[in-house]
Structures are given as C-alpha cells and as structure tokens.
Design a protein around this motif. Structure first.
Motif, PDB file in Angstrom:
ATOM      1  N   ALA A 168      29.871  34.232  37.339  1.00  0.00           N
ATOM      2  CA  ALA A 168      30.129  32.807  37.502  1.00  0.00           C
ATOM      3  C   ALA A 168      29.659  32.060  36.266  1.00  0.00           C
ATOM      4  O   ALA A 168      28.623  32.382  35.675  1.00  0.00           O
ATOM      5  N   ASP A 169      30.452  31.106  35.864  1.00  0.00           N
ATOM      6  CA  ASP A 169      30.053  30.274  34.733  1.00  0.00           C
ATOM      7  C   ASP A 169      28.892  29.379  35.154  1.00  0.00           C
ATOM      8  O   ASP A 169      28.761  29.008  36.319  1.00  0.00           O
ATOM      9  N   ILE A 170      28.058  28.997  34.232  1.00  0.00           N
ATOM     10  CA  ILE A 170      26.918  28.131  34.517  1.00  0.00           C
ATOM     11  C   ILE A 170      27.400  26.797  35.063  1.00  0.00           C
ATOM     12  O   ILE A 170      26.834  26.250  35.995  1.00  0.00           O
ATOM     13  N   GLU A 171      28.493  26.268  34.530  1.00  0.00           N
ATOM     14  CA  GLU A 171      29.026  24.990  35.009  1.00  0.00           C
ATOM     15  C   GLU A 171      29.436  25.087  36.457  1.00  0.00           C
ATOM     16  O   GLU A 171      29.246  24.162  37.228  1.00  0.00           O
ATOM     17  N   ASP A 172      30.030  26.234  36.878  1.00  0.00           N
ATOM     18  CA  ASP A 172      30.449  26.402  38.265  1.00  0.00           C
ATOM     19  C   ASP A 172      29.244  26.388  39.188  1.00  0.00           C
ATOM     20  O   ASP A 172      29.296  25.851  40.290  1.00  0.00           O
TER      21      ASP A 172
END
Length: 150
Positions: A142-146
């Motif tokens: 998972a991306d940090i932004e997500d």
C-alpha cells in the motif's frame, strides 16, 4: 537491389555464374573459410532436435557433445580416409580434421534428457525442453498516501 524486398535470391547462383563464369563457385570455395559441419535445428512442443552432417566418423570417440548455458557444443575429428598423403589430392572438398560447432538453443532444457545417435553420416542430438513455466508472484504494498486516507 537493397530496397527490393521481392528480390528472387534463388536465381542469384545462375546470375553470378552468367557474369563471372562457371568456375566462379569452385574458385570461391577454395578461399572462403569453411563453416563445418552443417546443421539443422528444429523443435517440437517437447524437444529440440539438432541434425549435423558429419560423414566419416568411425566411433563415438570421434565426437564429443556438451552443454554450456544455452549452447550445445559439438566437437570432434573426422579422420583422413585415404592411404595417400593430402598432397596427392588435386581436389579436396570433403572436410577432414578437427571441427567444433556451438549451437545456441532457443529454449530451456533438461540436462538429464539429452540423447544422441549417429547413422549414415548424420548426428542427431535430441534435447528435452524444460516444461515448467515459472510464475513469479508480485506483492503489492500500500502506498503511504493510501494509508493516510483511512
């Protein structure tokens, strides 16, 4: 001729002979390096088959076969067949002496399943293809932004 994609290459031999004379190919044969032995490589769904012209072998000790990476290497020596010295041959087109060919195999193979047989001047080498296909799993992180949106 460079841009002519439909050039009839099969007629080249006759055209060269018409221009340069009928002895051209014999003269050329004497100066060009020999690419020996000639081979065919074909494959089925399960194996690759190399057929090599090697006339004159007397025993299995005259030829050696090995695999290195994806190369099939065949080397050996064709014995000189006459009881007369080579200098007594006014023409010699048949190859005698040491040879080596390296054939790049366009597939993965099973090293334990290579067979070879020699008959009527032809060496046939069969190499079993490696049937397994390797699927490589991809892990998604998972991306940090997500993660911040939760």
């Amino acid at each position: 001729m460079k841009n002519d994609k439909n050039f009839d290459w099969s007629s080249l031999n006759d055209k060269v002979e018409d221009i340069l004379g009928r002895h051209f190919w014999n003269d050329l044969h004497d100066i060009l390096p020999k690419r020996f032995p000639n081979i065919d490589l074909y494959q089925t769904d399960t194996e690759g088959i190399v057929v090599m012209e090697i006339p004159g072998l007397m025993s299995s000790s005259d030829v050696q076969i090995r695999l290195e990476s994806n190369n099939l290497i065949i080397q050996g020596e064709i014995p000189y067949p006459y009881p007369y010295p080579k200098k007594q041959l006014p023409m010699q087109e048949r190859y005698t002496g040491k040879f080596e060919r390296s054939i790049r195999l366009p597939f993965h193979y099973l090293e334990s399943s290579v067979t070879a047989k020699y008959r009527a001047g032809l060496l046939e080498v069969r190499v079993q293809k490696d049937p397994q296909k390797q699927t490589i799993p991809i892990s998604f992180e998972a991306d940090i932004e997500d993660e911040d949106l939760d």
